[in-house]
Design a protein around this motif. Structure first.
Motif, PDB file in Angstrom:
ATOM      1  N   UNK A  79       0.942  -1.219  -0.650  1.00 25.01           N
ATOM      2  CA  UNK A  79      -0.278   0.522   0.205  1.00 25.01           C
ATOM      3  C   UNK A  79       0.943   1.101  -0.192  1.00 25.01           C
ATOM      4  N   UNK A  80       2.204   1.883   0.528  1.00 24.66           N
ATOM      5  CA  UNK A  80       2.638   2.011   0.417  1.00 24.66           C
ATOM      6  C   UNK A  80       4.071   2.186   0.213  1.00 24.66           C
ATOM      7  N   UNK A  81       3.931   1.353  -0.955  1.00 27.13           N
ATOM      8  CA  UNK A  81       5.133   1.462  -2.129  1.00 27.13           C
ATOM      9  C   UNK A  81       6.853   1.367  -0.800  1.00 27.13           C
ATOM     10  N   UNK A  82       6.668   0.700  -0.533  1.00 28.32           N
ATOM     11  CA  UNK A  82       7.794   0.335   0.352  1.00 28.32           C
ATOM     12  C   UNK A  82       9.311  -0.486  -0.216  1.00 28.32           C
ATOM     13  N   UNK A  83      10.069  -0.214  -0.028  1.00 31.72           N
ATOM     14  CA  UNK A  83      11.094  -1.512  -0.842  1.00 31.72           C
ATOM     15  C   UNK A  83      10.714  -2.505   0.355  1.00 31.72           C
ATOM     16  N   UNK A  84      10.690  -2.290   1.843  1.00 33.25           N
ATOM     17  CA  UNK A  84      11.064  -3.481   2.739  1.00 33.25           C
ATOM     18  C   UNK A  84      10.285  -2.888   3.977  1.00 33.25           C
ATOM     19  N   UNK A  85       9.315  -3.862   4.848  1.00 35.59           N
ATOM     20  CA  UNK A  85       8.701  -3.348   6.240  1.00 35.59           C
ATOM     21  C   UNK A  85       9.498  -3.973   6.959  1.00 35.59           C
ATOM     22  N   UNK A 100      11.967 -11.105  -0.899  1.00 38.57           N
ATOM     23  CA  UNK A 100      12.339 -11.812   0.832  1.00 38.57           C
ATOM     24  C   UNK A 100      11.206 -11.906   1.827  1.00 38.57           C
ATOM     25  N   UNK A 101      10.810 -12.775   2.514  1.00 37.61           N
ATOM     26  CA  UNK A 101      10.188 -12.760   3.291  1.00 37.61           C
ATOM     27  C   UNK A 101      11.059 -13.680   4.442  1.00 37.61           C
ATOM     28  N   UNK A 102      11.641 -13.755   5.871  1.00 39.79           N
ATOM     29  CA  UNK A 102      11.994 -14.523   7.314  1.00 39.79           C
ATOM     30  C   UNK A 102      12.009 -13.947   8.136  1.00 39.79           C
ATOM     31  N   UNK A 103      11.890 -14.235   8.784  1.00 36.80           N
ATOM     32  CA  UNK A 103      11.984 -13.776  10.536  1.00 36.80           C
ATOM     33  C   UNK A 103      13.575 -13.635  11.200  1.00 36.80           C
ATOM     34  N   UNK A 104      13.725 -13.101  11.819  1.00 36.29           N
ATOM     35  CA  UNK A 104      14.648 -12.667  12.986  1.00 36.29           C
ATOM     36  C   UNK A 104      14.941 -13.084  14.347  1.00 36.29           C
ATOM     37  N   UNK A 152      19.989  -3.179   9.559  1.00 37.87           N
ATOM     38  CA  UNK A 152      21.025  -2.034   9.084  1.00 37.87           C
ATOM     39  C   UNK A 152      21.416  -2.898   7.086  1.00 37.87           C
ATOM     40  N   UNK A 153      22.317  -4.628   7.845  1.00 35.27           N
ATOM     41  CA  UNK A 153      23.226  -4.948   7.159  1.00 35.27           C
ATOM     42  C   UNK A 153      21.995  -5.400   5.457  1.00 35.27           C
ATOM     43  N   UNK A 154      20.338  -6.271   6.610  1.00 31.53           N
ATOM     44  CA  UNK A 154      19.360  -6.328   5.134  1.00 31.53           C
ATOM     45  C   UNK A 154      19.447  -5.417   4.150  1.00 31.53           C
ATOM     46  N   UNK A 155      19.400  -4.027   5.278  1.00 37.11           N
ATOM     47  CA  UNK A 155      19.513  -3.046   3.835  1.00 37.11           C
ATOM     48  C   UNK A 155      20.701  -3.145   3.303  1.00 37.11           C
ATOM     49  N   UNK A 190       7.802  -6.539  23.396  1.00 36.01           N
ATOM     50  CA  UNK A 190       6.755  -5.269  23.417  1.00 36.01           C
ATOM     51  C   UNK A 190       7.911  -4.269  23.737  1.00 36.01           C
ATOM     52  N   UNK A 191       7.161  -2.767  23.585  1.00 37.24           N
ATOM     53  CA  UNK A 191       7.856  -1.726  24.096  1.00 37.24           C
ATOM     54  C   UNK A 191       8.292  -1.519  25.849  1.00 37.24           C
ATOM     55  N   UNK A 192       9.751  -0.991  25.958  1.00 37.62           N
ATOM     56  CA  UNK A 192       9.845  -0.987  27.010  1.00 37.62           C
ATOM     57  C   UNK A 192      10.754  -2.397  27.358  1.00 37.62           C
ATOM     58  N   UNK A 193      10.659  -3.382  26.560  1.00 40.00           N
ATOM     59  CA  UNK A 193      11.721  -4.580  26.489  1.00 40.00           C
ATOM     60  C   UNK A 193      12.271  -4.274  25.474  1.00 40.00           C
ATOM     61  N   UNK A 194      13.523  -5.340  26.770  1.00 38.86           N
ATOM     62  CA  UNK A 194      15.176  -5.201  25.201  1.00 38.86           C
ATOM     63  C   UNK A 194      15.370  -5.733  24.228  1.00 38.86           C
ATOM     64  N   UNK A 195      14.320  -6.513  23.842  1.00 34.81           N
ATOM     65  CA  UNK A 195      14.221  -7.256  22.549  1.00 34.81           C
ATOM     66  C   UNK A 195      13.444  -7.122  21.877  1.00 34.81           C
ATOM     67  N   UNK A 196      13.825  -8.075  21.366  1.00 28.93           N
ATOM     68  CA  UNK A 196      13.169  -8.302  20.001  1.00 28.93           C
ATOM     69  C   UNK A 196      12.887  -9.223  19.438  1.00 28.93           C
ATOM     70  N   UNK A 197      11.872  -9.477  18.471  1.00 27.30           N
ATOM     71  CA  UNK A 197      11.671 -10.222  17.489  1.00 27.30           C
ATOM     72  C   UNK A 197      10.987 -10.124  16.051  1.00 27.30           C
ATOM     73  N   UNK A 198      11.453 -10.433  14.658  1.00 28.88           N
ATOM     74  CA  UNK A 198      10.358  -9.480  13.360  1.00 28.88           C
ATOM     75  C   UNK A 198      10.813 -10.370  12.440  1.00 28.88           C
ATOM     76  N   UNK A 199       9.709  -9.567  11.973  1.00 30.70           N
ATOM     77  CA  UNK A 199       9.900 -10.621  10.691  1.00 30.70           C
ATOM     78  C   UNK A 199      10.333  -9.006   9.282  1.00 30.70           C
ATOM     79  N   UNK A 200      10.443 -10.047   8.716  1.00 32.57           N
ATOM     80  CA  UNK A 200      11.386  -8.836   7.556  1.00 32.57           C
ATOM     81  C   UNK A 200      10.200  -9.195   6.076  1.00 32.57           C
ATOM     82  N   UNK A 201      10.141  -8.603   5.432  1.00 31.43           N
ATOM     83  CA  UNK A 201       8.801  -8.662   3.848  1.00 31.43           C
ATOM     84  C   UNK A 201       9.878  -7.466   3.392  1.00 31.43           C
ATOM     85  N   UNK A 202      10.071  -8.552   1.948  1.00 36.52           N
ATOM     86  CA  UNK A 202      10.083  -6.992   1.138  1.00 36.52           C
ATOM     87  C   UNK A 202      10.395  -8.079  -0.592  1.00 36.52           C
ATOM     88  N   UNK A 203      10.251  -7.100  -1.401  1.00 39.98           N
ATOM     89  CA  UNK A 203       9.781  -8.194  -2.896  1.00 39.98           C
ATOM     90  C   UNK A 203       9.792  -9.297  -2.735  1.00 39.98           C
TER      91      UNK A 203
END
Length: 171
Positions: free
Chosen positions: A105-111, A137-141, A154-157, A122-135
């Motif tokens: 919808x927004x025309x992003x290269x990566x989300x 690619x799609x994988x989890x960290x 930053x390395x993915x970008x 959640x907010x306030x936590x020092x940790x996270x796990x994310x899903x990276x989606x591009x045209x």
């Protein structure tokens, strides 16, 4: 405004509103090739502001009228289409589907999407796990410190830009 001190090498521009942030972003994008939209900017703002405390009256209810803020990420992606634009999606359900839709919808290269209903990330936590989606690619960290996740993003970008530029020079 936040109390976090910025690294001395960062070019910090302080803003007080979503409109000020939009103006600053647009100004900076004129000299930028990459935009990483990671600020959790409010979608709405009050129609009327008060410089003084609004006193209680006898009424049980208080009406607050809101209007939409301009979508900074959407504006950057449409106005600076030659830049590499990365957005974030903080979701509580349907993380993959909502993130895919937002990227298109927004025309992003990566989300980069994460489930903010997870207490470990959640907010306030020092940790996270994310899903990276591009045209292409799609994988989890997996769960890691936010510093590690940020470094990985930053390395993915960087790798995406290298691949994009390599593809252009071969054409």
């Amino acid at each position: 405004p936040v109390s976090i001190k910025a690294n001395k090498s960062a070019n910090l521009i302080r803003v007080n509103s979503a409109n000020e942030m939009l103006e600053s972003v647009i100004k900076c994008m004129k000299d930028s090739d990459i935009f990483i939209g990671c600020a959790a900017v409010s979608d709405f703002r009050p129609v009327d502001y008060s410089d003084v405390k609004i006193k209680k009256d006898k009424s049980k209810y208080f009406d607050l009228e809101l209007k939409k803020n301009e979508d900074i990420l959407n504006r950057v992606a449409s106005e600076f289409s030659s830049s590499y634009v990365v957005g974030f999606a903080a979701e509580t359900e349907g993380v993959v589907q909502h993130a895919r839709a937002k990227r298109l919808q927004k025309g992003l290269d990566l989300i980069v999407a994460n489930n903010v209903s997870n207490p470990e990330t959640t907010f306030g936590s020092d940790n996270n796990s994310v899903l990276v989606i591009g045209e292409d690619v799609e994988f989890g960290l997996p769960l890691a410190s936010k510093r590690v996740i940020a470094t990985q993003i930053v390395s993915i970008i960087a790798n995406s830009l290298i691949a994009k530029n390599t593809h252009r020079t071969q054409d």
